[in-house]
Design an enzyme around this catalytic site. Sequence first.
Site, short mmCIF file in Angstrom:
data_model
loop_
_atom_site.label_atom_id
_atom_site.label_comp_id
_atom_site.label_asym_id
_atom_site.label_seq_id
_atom_site.Cartn_x
_atom_site.Cartn_y
_atom_site.Cartn_z
N HIS A 1 0.86 -1.19 0.00
CA HIS A 1 0.00 0.00 0.00
C HIS A 1 0.89 1.23 0.00
O HIS A 1 1.95 1.26 0.59
CB HIS A 1 -0.90 0.02 1.24
CG HIS A 1 -2.06 0.93 1.10
ND1 HIS A 1 -1.97 2.28 1.35
CD2 HIS A 1 -3.33 0.71 0.67
CE1 HIS A 1 -3.14 2.84 1.11
NE2 HIS A 1 -3.99 1.91 0.71
N ASP B 1 -8.01 -4.99 -0.57
CA ASP B 1 -8.47 -5.81 -1.71
C ASP B 1 -8.15 -7.29 -1.53
O ASP B 1 -8.63 -8.12 -2.31
CB ASP B 1 -7.81 -5.30 -3.00
CG ASP B 1 -8.33 -3.92 -3.35
OD1 ASP B 1 -7.51 -3.00 -3.53
OD2 ASP B 1 -9.56 -3.76 -3.42
C1 SDX Z 1 -5.96 0.34 -3.17
O1 SDX Z 1 -4.06 4.70 -2.01
C2 SDX Z 1 -5.07 4.14 -1.50
O2 SDX Z 1 -5.59 4.52 -0.45
C3 SDX Z 1 -5.65 2.99 -2.30
C4 SDX Z 1 -6.74 2.16 -1.63
C5 SDX Z 1 -8.00 2.95 -1.41
O3 SDX Z 1 -8.76 2.61 -0.49
O4 SDX Z 1 -8.28 3.87 -2.22
O5 SDX Z 1 -6.28 1.68 -0.38
C6 SDX Z 1 -7.13 0.97 -2.50
O6 SDX Z 1 -5.63 0.71 -4.26
C7 SDX Z 1 -5.18 -0.71 -2.42
C8 SDX Z 1 -3.94 -1.21 -3.22
C9 SDX Z 1 -4.43 -2.27 -4.23
N1 SDX Z 1 -3.30 -2.62 -5.15
C10 SDX Z 1 -2.74 -3.82 -5.09
O7 SDX Z 1 -2.99 -4.67 -4.23
C11 SDX Z 1 -1.72 -4.06 -6.20
C12 SDX Z 1 -0.45 -4.68 -5.62
N2 SDX Z 1 0.28 -3.66 -4.81
C13 SDX Z 1 1.12 -2.79 -5.48
O8 SDX Z 1 1.32 -2.76 -6.79
C14 SDX Z 1 1.75 -1.69 -4.63
O9 SDX Z 1 1.98 -2.18 -3.38
C15 SDX Z 1 0.95 -0.40 -4.58
C16 SDX Z 1 0.68 0.12 -5.95
C17 SDX Z 1 -0.31 -0.62 -3.85
C18 SDX Z 1 1.78 0.63 -3.82
O10 SDX Z 1 2.92 0.86 -4.56
P1 SDX Z 1 3.99 1.98 -4.11
O11 SDX Z 1 3.61 2.62 -2.85
O12 SDX Z 1 4.23 2.85 -5.30
O13 SDX Z 1 5.22 1.12 -3.75
P2 SDX Z 1 6.34 0.70 -4.79
O14 SDX Z 1 5.67 0.27 -6.05
O15 SDX Z 1 7.33 1.79 -4.85
O16 SDX Z 1 6.94 -0.61 -4.08
C19 SDX Z 1 7.94 -0.49 -3.08
C20 SDX Z 1 8.70 -1.82 -3.13
C21 SDX Z 1 9.20 -2.17 -4.53
O17 SDX Z 1 10.31 -3.00 -4.39
P3 SDX Z 1 11.82 -2.31 -4.48
O18 SDX Z 1 11.86 -1.54 -5.79
O19 SDX Z 1 11.91 -1.43 -3.26
O20 SDX Z 1 12.76 -3.51 -4.45
O21 SDX Z 1 7.80 -2.88 -2.78
C22 SDX Z 1 7.64 -3.75 -3.88
C23 SDX Z 1 8.07 -2.99 -5.10
O22 SDX Z 1 8.52 -3.86 -6.13
N3 SDX Z 1 6.23 -4.11 -3.93
C24 SDX Z 1 5.75 -5.32 -4.21
C25 SDX Z 1 4.36 -5.21 -4.10
N4 SDX Z 1 4.03 -3.96 -3.78
C26 SDX Z 1 5.19 -3.27 -3.68
N5 SDX Z 1 6.39 -6.48 -4.52
C27 SDX Z 1 5.58 -7.54 -4.75
N6 SDX Z 1 4.23 -7.54 -4.65
C28 SDX Z 1 3.59 -6.38 -4.33
N7 SDX Z 1 2.27 -6.35 -4.25
#
Ligand code: SDX
Length: 428
Positions: free
Chosen positions: A307, A364
């Site tokens: 998140h 989710d």
């Molecule tokens: C919602 O913002 C809100 O409030 C949203 C929400 C709402 O109520 O409106 O809460 C609803 O959208 C919830 C999120 C649903 N999305 C998912 O479940 C999709 C999977 N999660 C992600 O793609 C990710 O975690 C995000 C998009 C939710 C957040 O991404 P960020 O904050 O931009 O974090 P990032 O992409 O910079 O990741 C940081 C690190 C990275 O690794 P490094 O580059 O540091 O090595 O964490 C890793 C990412 O690769 N990472 C994941 C991951 N999420 C982040 N690795 C594997 N699986 C994941 N799900």
Amino acid sequence: MSDIAILEVNGIKYEFPVIVGAENEVSIDIKTLRSVTGGVTTLDPGFKNTSSCESAITFLDGEKGILRYRGYSIEELADKSDFLEVIYLLIFGELPTKEEKSKFHKDIQSKSLVDEDVKKILDGFPKTAHPMGVLSALTSALTAFNPKSVDVKSEQDMYNAICKILGKFPVLVAWAYRKEEGLPLAYGDNSLGYVENFIKMMFELPNEKFVMNPVVLDALDKLLILHADHEQNCSTSTVRVVGSSHAGLFASISAGISALWGPLHGGANQAVIEMLEDIKADGGDYQKYIEKAKDKNDPFRLMGFGHRVYKNFDPRANIIKVAAEEVLNDLGIDDPVLDIARGLAQVALSDEYFKSRNLYPNVDFYSGIIYRALGIPVPMFTAMFALGRLPGWIAQWKEMRSRNEPISRPRQIYIGETLRPFVEESKR
Ligand code: SDX
């Protein structure tokens, strides 16, 4: 806490006021940055470090796993309130009295009929159309049938537009579902509650007496409360940005629906179930998918995990996880996908990759398991998220418009070609 921040650029120091919020959040007010520095801006892709506005609607603390609507904890609201009350709370700032709630519900019901010509637009979609595309289109189309709701010049105009979208959107969600199922379109029954009526519109059959299942009603009401607002998330920020140009409420909500559709945002609830089904089809080997999620060369992400704000547990996920188990028990459903979800979460939460990045199950991760138990098809999961998030979008749009905030227009850092002379075609 100092009430100024000092920024030094090219050897010159500039002072900017420091703002402290109601929950002691600290922000540097850089409204004058470009003018006092001769054009300097800040760069923050994805706005990870940028507060776009001051808001009094929802507070969340990602480190402590706190979520409150207008000061009330999500745990209390999910346990003691209902979705219609929460809609009123988010939009008007206070929990309604019995009379206020009754009048609000009647005002919504009085505007809940959708022009029959909207069905002609719906007819144009193939049955296989994704409900989020249908809903974004039909919500924007509502403007054509309610022109007075475009430019709200008074509180009354705003109230009327709000009651219209709250009345008509559940109808559109139910119609999108029934179109996909090949069922006749229904209007439900105004003698029922707000969520009850939606369930009836969704599931009633023309040849059977509809019987409300209290377990389904309670679970759905709770899910909608949990999805109702979440401060400046991607889709809500979209609604505020579109609304800042003075586009109407329906057009702004339509844009929010499109933003929510993305699998990194609201579309994740559909992607989670598809991922869990893939793991089940692959013999339930969730360790293999944990390794895929950790592999930088693999685009696969663990859907429903991580998140932008919650770097601790998502309080909504904790509530939904318990509700999922209750609903499956109450409905006597044994869904192996829930066992896979539990196992996946358990392994991920003890894995260094996820722990070091503060990746926890989000809203989710478990919600799709409940939607599926309630008989809602997977493509409709994000539409259910949109139904829940509607009051939050409305409340945030109303707050932005009521404060007469400026049009949203970010700047950029240009990294393209500098000036160069035109090249005739013969010389290219
Ligand atoms: C919602 O913002 C809100 O409030 C949203 C929400 C709402 O109520 O409106 O809460 C609803 O959208 C919830 C999120 C649903 N999305 C998912 O479940 C999709 C999977 N999660 C992600 O793609 C990710 O975690 C995000 C998009 C939710 C957040 O991404 P960020 O904050 O931009 O974090 P990032 O992409 O910079 O990741 C940081 C690190 C990275 O690794 P490094 O580059 O540091 O090595 O964490 C890793 C990412 O690769 N990472 C994941 C991951 N999420 C982040 N690795 C594997 N699986 C994941 N799900």
